[in-house]
Write a protein that holds these residues in place. Structure first.
Motif, PDB file in Angstrom:
ATOM      1  N   ILE A  42       1.011  -0.992  -0.026  1.00 55.67           N
ATOM      2  CA  ILE A  42       0.112  -0.266  -0.067  1.00 55.67           C
ATOM      3  C   ILE A  42       1.059   1.279   0.129  1.00 55.67           C
ATOM      4  N   ARG A  43       0.813   2.137  -0.978  1.00 57.84           N
ATOM      5  CA  ARG A  43       1.442   3.342  -1.132  1.00 57.84           C
ATOM      6  C   ARG A  43       1.021   4.317  -0.452  1.00 57.84           C
ATOM      7  N   GLU A  44       1.103   4.243   0.931  1.00 60.40           N
ATOM      8  CA  GLU A  44       0.745   5.207   2.055  1.00 60.40           C
ATOM      9  C   GLU A  44       1.951   5.404   2.860  1.00 60.40           C
ATOM     10  N   ARG A  45       2.303   6.360   3.001  1.00 63.41           N
ATOM     11  CA  ARG A  45       3.887   6.867   3.890  1.00 63.41           C
ATOM     12  C   ARG A  45       3.360   6.329   5.255  1.00 63.41           C
ATOM     13  N   PRO A  46       4.239   5.600   6.043  1.00 62.35           N
ATOM     14  CA  PRO A  46       4.082   5.518   7.491  1.00 62.35           C
ATOM     15  C   PRO A  46       4.630   6.853   8.037  1.00 62.35           C
ATOM     16  N   THR A  47       4.497   7.119   9.141  1.00 60.91           N
ATOM     17  CA  THR A  47       5.141   8.388   9.875  1.00 60.91           C
ATOM     18  C   THR A  47       6.697   7.716  10.186  1.00 60.91           C
ATOM     19  N   ASP A  48       7.489   8.921  10.421  1.00 59.10           N
ATOM     20  CA  ASP A  48       9.024   8.373  10.626  1.00 59.10           C
ATOM     21  C   ASP A  48       8.815   7.765  11.816  1.00 59.10           C
ATOM     22  N   ASP A  49       8.301   8.001  12.938  1.00 64.20           N
ATOM     23  CA  ASP A  49       8.488   6.829  14.171  1.00 64.20           C
ATOM     24  C   ASP A  49       8.060   5.489  13.789  1.00 64.20           C
ATOM     25  N   GLU A  50       6.985   5.336  12.844  1.00 67.59           N
ATOM     26  CA  GLU A  50       6.674   3.923  12.532  1.00 67.59           C
ATOM     27  C   GLU A  50       7.793   3.220  11.636  1.00 67.59           C
ATOM     28  N   ILE A  51       8.434   4.197  10.776  1.00 67.36           N
ATOM     29  CA  ILE A  51       9.610   3.674  10.112  1.00 67.36           C
ATOM     30  C   ILE A  51      10.793   3.302  10.882  1.00 67.36           C
ATOM     31  N   ARG A  52      11.151   4.251  11.781  1.00 67.30           N
ATOM     32  CA  ARG A  52      12.223   3.926  12.675  1.00 67.30           C
ATOM     33  C   ARG A  52      11.665   2.761  13.626  1.00 67.30           C
ATOM     34  N   GLY A  53      10.642   2.551  14.005  1.00 70.01           N
ATOM     35  CA  GLY A  53      10.292   1.374  14.926  1.00 70.01           C
ATOM     36  C   GLY A  53      10.147   0.052  14.285  1.00 70.01           C
ATOM     37  N   ARG A  54      10.369  -0.014  13.010  1.00 67.31           N
ATOM     38  CA  ARG A  54       9.688  -1.240  12.102  1.00 67.31           C
ATOM     39  C   ARG A  54      10.799  -2.470  12.639  1.00 67.31           C
ATOM     40  N   LYS A  55      10.142  -3.760  12.344  1.00 65.00           N
ATOM     41  CA  LYS A  55      10.633  -4.805  12.900  1.00 65.00           C
ATOM     42  C   LYS A  55      11.561  -5.522  11.727  1.00 65.00           C
ATOM     43  N   SER A  56      11.007  -5.389  10.458  1.00 67.26           N
ATOM     44  CA  SER A  56      11.723  -5.981   9.379  1.00 67.26           C
ATOM     45  C   SER A  56      12.222  -4.685   8.365  1.00 67.26           C
ATOM     46  N   CYS A  57      12.556  -5.257   7.301  1.00 67.88           N
ATOM     47  CA  CYS A  57      13.048  -4.468   6.138  1.00 67.88           C
ATOM     48  C   CYS A  57      14.095  -3.273   6.656  1.00 67.88           C
ATOM     49  N   ARG A  58      15.089  -4.137   7.188  1.00 71.52           N
ATOM     50  CA  ARG A  58      15.947  -3.018   7.938  1.00 71.52           C
ATOM     51  C   ARG A  58      17.263  -2.874   7.071  1.00 71.52           C
ATOM     52  N   ILE A  59      17.946  -1.669   7.162  1.00 72.93           N
ATOM     53  CA  ILE A  59      19.119  -1.475   6.250  1.00 72.93           C
ATOM     54  C   ILE A  59      20.275  -1.947   7.046  1.00 72.93           C
ATOM     55  N   THR A  60      21.149  -2.728   6.517  1.00 70.52           N
ATOM     56  CA  THR A  60      22.196  -3.162   7.099  1.00 70.52           C
ATOM     57  C   THR A  60      23.417  -2.402   6.680  1.00 70.52           C
ATOM     58  N   PRO A  61      24.352  -2.000   7.644  1.00 69.91           N
ATOM     59  CA  PRO A  61      25.320  -1.107   7.152  1.00 69.91           C
ATOM     60  C   PRO A  61      26.447  -1.676   6.448  1.00 69.91           C
ATOM     61  N   ALA A  62      26.888  -1.074   5.563  1.00 68.86           N
ATOM     62  CA  ALA A  62      28.023  -1.648   4.711  1.00 68.86           C
ATOM     63  C   ALA A  62      29.161  -1.735   5.552  1.00 68.86           C
ATOM     64  N   PRO A  63      29.889  -3.096   5.207  1.00 69.61           N
ATOM     65  CA  PRO A  63      31.284  -3.257   5.878  1.00 69.61           C
ATOM     66  C   PRO A  63      32.352  -2.132   5.694  1.00 69.61           C
ATOM     67  N   GLU A  64      32.998  -1.868   6.627  1.00 71.33           N
ATOM     68  CA  GLU A  64      34.027  -0.899   6.586  1.00 71.33           C
ATOM     69  C   GLU A  64      35.359  -1.612   5.895  1.00 71.33           C
TER      70      GLU A  64
END
Length: 64
Positions: A42-64
């Motif tokens: 559903i193309r309806e943007r969640p709030t920034d707090d909902e995005i920050r608190g999500r359980k899945s679809c995480r961005i993993t940091p690139a290795p340094e």
């Protein structure tokens, strides 16, 4: 009868390297129970707090 099993903030497309997650197109990944389980984006943007608190679809940091 169609019921929502889960609803999570999800990106429309994975981020490019170095892209900030708040620059992404966000929506909701909804999992329905309808005979066979079914997902819908559903193309309806969640709030920034909902995005920050999500359980899945995480961005993993690139290795340094």
């Amino acid at each position: 009868m169609r019921q929502i099993l889960s609803k999570e903030p999800w990106w429309a497309a994975p981020p490019q390297p170095g892209q900030d997650e708040f620059e992404l197109e966000w929506g909701w990944l909804v999992h329905y129970s309808e005979g066979e389980p079914r997902f819908e984006f559903i193309r309806e943007r969640p709030t920034d707090d909902e995005i920050r608190g999500r359980k899945s679809c995480r961005i993993t940091p690139a290795p340094e």
